[in-house]
Design a protein around this motif. Sequence first.
Motif, mmCIF file in Angstrom:
data_model
loop_
_atom_site.group_PDB
_atom_site.id
_atom_site.type_symbol
_atom_site.label_atom_id
_atom_site.label_comp_id
_atom_site.label_asym_id
_atom_site.label_seq_id
_atom_site.Cartn_x
_atom_site.Cartn_y
_atom_site.Cartn_z
ATOM 1 N N ALA A 156 -3.760 6.848 14.320
ATOM 2 C CA ALA A 156 -5.024 6.472 13.689
ATOM 3 C C ALA A 156 -5.852 5.576 14.601
ATOM 4 O O ALA A 156 -7.056 5.462 14.441
ATOM 5 C CB ALA A 156 -4.762 5.759 12.371
ATOM 6 N N ASN A 208 2.146 8.956 12.875
ATOM 7 C CA ASN A 208 1.345 8.735 11.679
ATOM 8 C C ASN A 208 0.488 7.492 11.711
ATOM 9 O O ASN A 208 -0.619 7.494 11.206
ATOM 10 C CB ASN A 208 2.249 8.685 10.448
ATOM 11 C CG ASN A 208 2.914 10.019 10.226
ATOM 12 O OD1 ASN A 208 2.259 11.046 10.312
ATOM 13 N ND2 ASN A 208 4.193 10.011 9.973
ATOM 14 N N VAL A 209 1.003 6.429 12.277
ATOM 15 C CA VAL A 209 0.259 5.175 12.210
ATOM 16 C C VAL A 209 -0.535 4.952 13.484
ATOM 17 O O VAL A 209 -1.746 4.741 13.447
ATOM 18 C CB VAL A 209 1.206 3.992 11.933
ATOM 19 C CG1 VAL A 209 0.413 2.713 11.801
ATOM 20 C CG2 VAL A 209 2.022 4.261 10.677
ATOM 21 N N ASN A 222 4.876 5.491 1.870
ATOM 22 C CA ASN A 222 5.127 6.891 2.199
ATOM 23 C C ASN A 222 5.590 7.062 3.643
ATOM 24 O O ASN A 222 6.451 7.889 3.925
ATOM 25 C CB ASN A 222 3.864 7.729 1.965
ATOM 26 C CG ASN A 222 3.687 8.068 0.503
ATOM 27 O OD1 ASN A 222 4.667 8.151 -0.237
ATOM 28 N ND2 ASN A 222 2.449 8.263 0.078
ATOM 29 N N VAL A 223 5.013 6.278 4.537
ATOM 30 C CA VAL A 223 5.470 6.338 5.933
ATOM 31 C C VAL A 223 6.940 5.925 6.005
ATOM 32 O O VAL A 223 7.745 6.548 6.697
ATOM 33 C CB VAL A 223 4.591 5.441 6.839
ATOM 34 C CG1 VAL A 223 5.197 5.319 8.223
ATOM 35 C CG2 VAL A 223 3.179 6.008 6.933
ATOM 36 N N TYR A 229 8.780 15.551 -0.555
ATOM 37 C CA TYR A 229 7.759 14.611 -0.109
ATOM 38 C C TYR A 229 6.410 15.320 0.022
ATOM 39 O O TYR A 229 5.404 14.879 -0.519
ATOM 40 C CB TYR A 229 8.149 13.966 1.219
ATOM 41 C CG TYR A 229 7.030 13.151 1.802
ATOM 42 C CD1 TYR A 229 6.730 11.906 1.271
ATOM 43 C CD2 TYR A 229 6.238 13.633 2.835
ATOM 44 C CE1 TYR A 229 5.669 11.168 1.758
ATOM 45 C CE2 TYR A 229 5.179 12.902 3.326
ATOM 46 C CZ TYR A 229 4.905 11.671 2.785
ATOM 47 O OH TYR A 229 3.846 10.944 3.269
ATOM 48 N N GLN A 274 9.113 8.680 4.948
ATOM 49 C CA GLN A 274 9.240 9.690 6.008
ATOM 50 C C GLN A 274 10.230 9.249 7.066
ATOM 51 O O GLN A 274 11.031 10.044 7.551
ATOM 52 C CB GLN A 274 7.892 9.935 6.670
ATOM 53 C CG GLN A 274 6.921 10.674 5.796
ATOM 54 C CD GLN A 274 5.707 11.106 6.604
ATOM 55 O OE1 GLN A 274 5.801 11.904 7.523
ATOM 56 N NE2 GLN A 274 4.558 10.571 6.269
ATOM 57 N N ASN A 319 0.817 -1.212 0.000
ATOM 58 C CA ASN A 319 0.000 0.000 0.000
ATOM 59 C C ASN A 319 0.853 1.267 0.000
ATOM 60 O O ASN A 319 1.754 1.416 0.822
ATOM 61 C CB ASN A 319 -0.896 -0.011 1.239
ATOM 62 C CG ASN A 319 -1.929 1.075 1.181
ATOM 63 O OD1 ASN A 319 -1.587 2.247 1.069
ATOM 64 N ND2 ASN A 319 -3.185 0.702 1.236
ATOM 65 N N PRO A 320 0.564 2.187 -0.943
ATOM 66 C CA PRO A 320 1.397 3.393 -1.045
ATOM 67 C C PRO A 320 1.443 4.199 0.249
ATOM 68 O O PRO A 320 2.434 4.868 0.522
ATOM 69 C CB PRO A 320 0.724 4.212 -2.162
ATOM 70 C CG PRO A 320 -0.509 3.502 -2.525
ATOM 71 C CD PRO A 320 -0.460 2.127 -1.980
ATOM 72 N N TYR A 321 0.381 4.126 1.053
ATOM 73 C CA TYR A 321 0.397 4.897 2.288
ATOM 74 C C TYR A 321 1.557 4.463 3.179
ATOM 75 O O TYR A 321 2.300 5.280 3.706
ATOM 76 C CB TYR A 321 -0.928 4.736 3.033
ATOM 77 C CG TYR A 321 -0.870 5.259 4.441
ATOM 78 C CD1 TYR A 321 -0.769 6.629 4.672
ATOM 79 C CD2 TYR A 321 -0.870 4.402 5.525
ATOM 80 C CE1 TYR A 321 -0.675 7.119 5.959
ATOM 81 C CE2 TYR A 321 -0.785 4.881 6.811
ATOM 82 C CZ TYR A 321 -0.690 6.243 7.020
ATOM 83 O OH TYR A 321 -0.599 6.717 8.303
ATOM 84 N N TYR A 322 1.733 3.145 3.330
ATOM 85 C CA TYR A 322 2.805 2.664 4.207
ATOM 86 C C TYR A 322 4.180 2.907 3.587
ATOM 87 O O TYR A 322 5.164 3.119 4.297
ATOM 88 C CB TYR A 322 2.591 1.187 4.541
ATOM 89 C CG TYR A 322 1.400 0.985 5.446
ATOM 90 C CD1 TYR A 322 1.441 1.401 6.770
ATOM 91 C CD2 TYR A 322 0.228 0.428 4.967
ATOM 92 C CE1 TYR A 322 0.352 1.259 7.604
ATOM 93 C CE2 TYR A 322 -0.877 0.271 5.794
ATOM 94 C CZ TYR A 322 -0.811 0.693 7.108
ATOM 95 O OH TYR A 322 -1.892 0.558 7.935
#
Lengths: 413, 336
Positions: B276, B272-273, B32-33, B228, B36, B27-30
């Motif tokens: 949530a 970030n994670v 991206n994390v 980013y 970072q 998943n692109p979200y992870y």
Amino acid sequence: MPRPSRRAFVAGTAAGAAAAAFGMPAIAQNAPFKIGLLTVKTGPLAQGGIQMEQGIVTLLKQRNNTFAGRKVELISADTGGNPAGAKTKASELIERDRVDVVLGPLAAFEMLAINDYIRQQGTPVMSLAGAEDITQRLANPWVMRGSASSAQCCHALGDYAAKELKYKRAATISEDFAFGYEQMSGFQRVFEEEGGKVVKKLWPPMITPDYTPYIAQFGNVDCVVNGFAGSNPVKFMRSYADLGMKRIPLLAGWTAMDDALLKSLGDEAVGVVSAAWYSASLDNPVNKQFVADMAKDYNVIPGGYSAGMYVAGQVVEAALAKTGGKADDKKALNEALRGVSLTETPRGPVKFDAYGNVVGDVQIRRCERKGGQLVNTIIKTYSDVSQFWTYGDKAFLANPVYARDYPPAKNLE
Amino acid sequence: MEVSTPRVIAIVVALLLLVTLPAWVGNPYYINVASQILFFAVFALALNVLVGYGGLVSLGHAGLFAVAGYTAALLLARGHGHLVADTVALAVTVLTAAIYAVLSLRATGIGFLMITLAIGQILWGVAYRWASLTNGDNGINVAARPAPFGLSLAGADGFYYLCLVVFLACLASMRMVVRSPFGASLRGTRDQERRMAALGYDVWTIRFWAFLLSGFWSGVAGLLFLYYNQFISPQIVALTTSAEALLMVISGGTATLLGPVVGAALVVIMKNVVSAYIVRWNMVLGIIFILIVSFMPEGLVPGSARLWAWARHRLRRGKSGVAAATPPAAAGEGGP
């Protein structure tokens, strides 16, 4: 249901949906429609962020978590109230959770930070952030705003102060950031065009422990206009009254006299005249139900943050009704959203201009004590107010965006 | 400088995991994390040069981080190319670091901290208030990421590999510097300032060069941050950014190579994670820091190494009754 956590809420939604399924088996095979909420639950902006969530949750509860026959799942994300956080959380909602529409974010700088990203991703956003340019010079085909641009209410406030209250000399005070500049510039522009003079503009920093040194500078004016946000208006009004300044009338933007603040205010707020796009005292059935439900579930008087998300949710609902519950085609959904025109929302009739910003009523209210409670009583309604006030979009956009020194204040003393 | 076999295996496995990360994360979200984590790790490694090896605690590094980002953003907004913008940005950052150094190196300890804090706040003020230059609170948008050699960095994967390459280059350069005579003399100025001076080392100059090195990598991290987010605003220049970087270094372990990396991962993942799932993630982060300070005051990496060595020691003694000599190098002297 006090402040649902994200997981608890998802579980609640599932349960609600299961209950609803008995009555409505029609589109049961569909996956839920996902709403992502970009809000702030930590830091100085958290108060507003939590109210945002309460607003949309109240709407979903009233609709039994179903919009246009389709289950709705709400996923909320805490940006922490900073631009980088907003970017990461927007990416979480859009790329990981694959939401169909995003509500929020709260702060102008958060919205500006994700503006380009939203354009790339092509997911509709219903923003609460005031930042003028989001629906003006940087207008984004995917971003709409159902609340108000920063200056939208302050234009009306400037008009009211000059024409009805016949004030000639005004001082302004607001936080030293874009939302403050845009509000005060909007007030100044209309007020000065109608014969008033802004003779003092003060910009205390966002965190100011004591407003006394600022209040001491107002000088000889007919009124003081404040555009504070968050919990600052409470602090400011208290010092203002404590210093015996109440002989000079106080005017306020929507965040500075938001109805949600009333429970924290006392006699210092009585008499303050404010301009707001939502008022809990508005007399329409949808609003009465909304206020009653908010009082029941959270024991609060709803203000703009809650109402903004409630209205945004209604706009999404109306768009879904138009697409027959379908959201796979984001372009079609976006077009449906931009074409929405509602007559029954807590804030009254709502439609959108070509830039995605709301055209709606702005209320001028005076704070009064009624039966021991503070109430913002509506004294005048400006109907169908546009973000461009009476200037028209072309003429308005030919100027630079409102800023600390634009339009220039020529009458400072 | 022989490297033990288990260590080689560990490094190879770690590299393989990092290189294949987009494939197994998906998943692109992870992804991206992960990007970072990598650029904040570069930032933390840069700060660690001063905090860990130089014994100079800076609270103004957000200024350096942001000077690079702002310079590049401003040049890009004026129509310059990425290469020009990035090169000038790094040059300006190193120059800024030199100014920082000249002003702050007259002091050590609290004095040094206060001077760096003050300069950092001045830069924050410039970013926030000089609106005609920096666009103030509204920040600056960057239209597109660069595409070096025709490789697109627009997607999460491409950008992750850029971050990974930069991160590995940074780690390698840090290792080289730490093991060089310069690194040894820098540690010398930290531990025995007067003795180093008596031995004929120019303590000020050693610290000055360390500051430039720290500034350079802070600038690189700042550029990655800019690309980013494709956006920069005064929030990133604020004190919280400096403090967060310092927390990364201290929680992971100062004066180690892996410590700042682990610290960066901890802070980024919490922010970030975990946020949530837990509304009060700030509190959880605070509790974790308190636990680290209470039980592993030297930081997560040296602390875990110490616990691991202690456990192994106990195990061996239980087996053979011979006290195994645990390598003291595991803590303090430079990790892998």
